[in-house]
Design an enzyme around this catalytic site. Structure first.
Site, PDB file in Angstrom:
ATOM      1  N   ARG A  22       0.811  -1.228   0.000  1.00  0.00           N
ATOM      2  CA  ARG A  22       0.000   0.000   0.000  1.00  0.00           C
ATOM      3  C   ARG A  22       0.847   1.282   0.000  1.00  0.00           C
ATOM      4  O   ARG A  22       0.333   2.363  -0.204  1.00  0.00           O
ATOM      5  CB  ARG A  22      -0.964  -0.008   1.194  1.00  0.00           C
ATOM      6  CG  ARG A  22      -2.180  -0.897   0.976  1.00  0.00           C
ATOM      7  CD  ARG A  22      -3.014  -1.024   2.241  1.00  0.00           C
ATOM      8  NE  ARG A  22      -2.405  -1.941   3.214  1.00  0.00           N
ATOM      9  CZ  ARG A  22      -2.868  -2.154   4.444  1.00  0.00           C
ATOM     10  NH1 ARG A  22      -3.935  -1.508   4.864  1.00  0.00           N
ATOM     11  NH2 ARG A  22      -2.272  -3.006   5.255  1.00  0.00           N
ATOM     12  N   LYS A 330      28.061  19.909   6.717  1.00  0.00           N
ATOM     13  CA  LYS A 330      28.082  18.437   6.682  1.00  0.00           C
ATOM     14  C   LYS A 330      29.387  17.938   7.251  1.00  0.00           C
ATOM     15  O   LYS A 330      30.451  18.408   6.852  1.00  0.00           O
ATOM     16  CB  LYS A 330      27.929  17.947   5.247  1.00  0.00           C
ATOM     17  CG  LYS A 330      27.789  16.438   5.136  1.00  0.00           C
ATOM     18  CD  LYS A 330      28.517  15.836   3.941  1.00  0.00           C
ATOM     19  CE  LYS A 330      29.991  15.682   4.220  1.00  0.00           C
ATOM     20  NZ  LYS A 330      30.700  14.918   3.166  1.00  0.00           N
TER      21      LYS A 330
END
Ligand code: UD1
Ligand code: CA
Length: 441
Positions: A22, A330
């Site tokens: 789903r 980062k």
């Protein structure tokens, strides 16, 4: 003082073999992301808090990917269900892996990530206390969600005693009106569970062996079933679609932000602030709107982050560091009191204390093949629009002029001033200590 109750050994079974069709995406459902962890990783972290003796994870669809995600977790027993034939079938396979285990067996679904260790602890207590009588054979969590559709309904007799669970697809129209649902969390006495599992049948609408039928079997034998109602049905919300994933994320995010607020982190606008699970943030740090902080960051005290900042894994901000708008960081250390306030990318950088990173600074860390490090010393002043091609290094108190392009393998000595494209030392010009001391923004 009463002697403490002898502790009952605990085994946990996590069901994660389903296909999750789903969701309509190729990622196995239990590996979908939720605030920096996967659904399954979230559930496993929660059950680990209960310190179980054994944890069995039942897999099948997407097995290779899930196994990879769980690599290194030597505390887990992974078993392959084969073609999934229902939650009851899955627990049967897990029971084989548990061999002669004797104690309590907690069963949870890998797609219900919002459950808390507190509620699971209460479920165990509910089974043992069972209204002051002898311990019940099983306990199950129930809830009253606004919309019960698709969920199993709790059946009770005229006295309100639990009699069983009916899957919606097997419900009569009257049963479908029931608003108490099975949340999908169970605590069993191991003997009761192991005795009932072989008796399950697949004579139902989905031709599956339902775990939920174990509770009906035990109830018919008057073995005692305790129920625990959770007041907030959102805690037991399963994820069957991406829509439900988004709802689960919202609630998890709220919990994380509330935790930081309680610890003295000033979050100006929780509605536009995204902070993953497990980020450490010190007191008096201000997080300004539209900021994204990913898992694997650590932020000190008295920092300022945002608005519109993006901190990615491996970012460390030391006390008093400031990261401003349109700055991405980062895997970098930003030293105490260092400021990078505008339009900057810092990747694989190690920056000392009280440095000033001018607007538009870029650490060019990637050469197309590998990532390289940039080092910037204490008190350095990086001029606006500087590109630092890694690997390269700026010594303490050194400086670049606006628009400098520092080419790879350059090492700027302490106090030196570099300008131009490609950047070259300004001969005879050393940055003085008092110049270096002045902070900018
Ligand atoms: C299940 C319950 C339902 C409950 C709902 C709560 C059953 C029969 N029904 O329904 O009463 O209201 O959860 O969310 O248990 N799985 C396996 N192997 C299988 C089948 C399922 O490992 O053969 C796993 C799935 O990957 C999933 C979990 O078990 O993580 C639940 O299965 P799912 O098919 O989603 O059950 P629901 O229909 O949601
Ligand atoms: Ca489900």
């Amino acid at each position: 003082m009463p002697a403490p109750a002898p502790s009952v050994p605990l085994a946990v079974v996590v069901l994660a073999a389903g296909l999750g069709k789903r969701t309509k995406v190729s990622t196995p459902k239990v590996l979908l992301p939720l605030c920096g962890r996967t659904l399954l990783g979230t559930v496993l972290d929660t059950v680990r808090e209960l310190q179980p003796e054994r944890t069995v994870v039942v897999l099948h669809h997407g097995k290779a990917e899930v196994e990879k995600a769980l690599a290194g977790r030597t505390d887990l027993t992974l078993v392959d269900q084969g073609e999934p034939r229902g939650t009851g079938h899955a627990v049967r396979v897990a029971a084989e892996a548990l061999g002669g285990f004797h104690g309590e067996v907690l069963v949870v679904y890998g797609d219900c990530p919002l459950i808390t260790a507190t509620t699971l602890g209460e479920l165990r207590k509910a089974r043992r206390a069972a209204g002051g009588k002898r311990p019940a054979a099983a306990a199950v969590v129930t809830a009253f969600p606004d919309d019960p559709s698709g969920l199993g309904r709790i059946l009770r007799d005229a006295e309100g005693e639990f009699t069983g669970i009916r899957e919606e697809k097997d419900c009569s129209p009257e049963e479908r009106e029931l608003d108490e649902i099975n949340a999908g969390f169970y605590c069993f006495a191991s003997e009761a569970l192991f005795a009932a599992l072989p008796r399950l049948s697949d004579q139902n609408a989905q031709r599956e062996y339902y775990l939920t039928d174990v509770l009906g079997i035990l109830a018919r034998e008057r073995a005692g079933i305790a129920t625990l109602v959770v007041p907030d049905a959102r805690e037991v919300q399963g994820v069957n679609s991406l829509r439900e994933l988004a709802l689960a994320r919202e609630l998890m995010q709220e919990r994380i932000l509330v935790g930081h607020l309680a610890n003295g982190v000033l979050i100006e606008d929780p509605n536009t602030t995204y902070i993953d699970h497990g980020v450490r943030i010190g007191r008096d740090t201000r997080i300004l709107p539209c900021t994204v902080i990913r898992a694997g960051c650590a932020i000190g005290a008295h920092c300022e982050v945002g608005p519109f900042a993006h901190l990615r894994a491996g970012t460390v901000l030391e006390d008093g560091a400031e990261i401003g708008n349109f700055v991405e960081v980062k895997k970098s250390v930003v030293g105490a009191g260092t400021k990078a306030k505008h339009l900057t990318y810092l990747g694989d950088a190690v920056i000392g204390a009280r440095a000033n990173i001018g607007a538009g600074t870029i650490t060019a860390n990637y050469d197309g093949r590998a990532k390289h490090e940039t080092r910037i010393g204490d008190g350095a002043f990086v001029g606006s629009g500087t590109v630092l091609v890694a690997p390269s290094e700026m010594g303490p108190q050194s400086m670049t002029g606006a628009g400098a392009v520092v080419t790879r393998n350059t090492r700027i000595e302490a106090g030196e001033v570099y300008v131009g494209v490609p950047a070259r030392a300004l001969p005879g010009r050393k940055r003085r200590g008092d110049e270096a001391a002045k902070g900018g923004s």
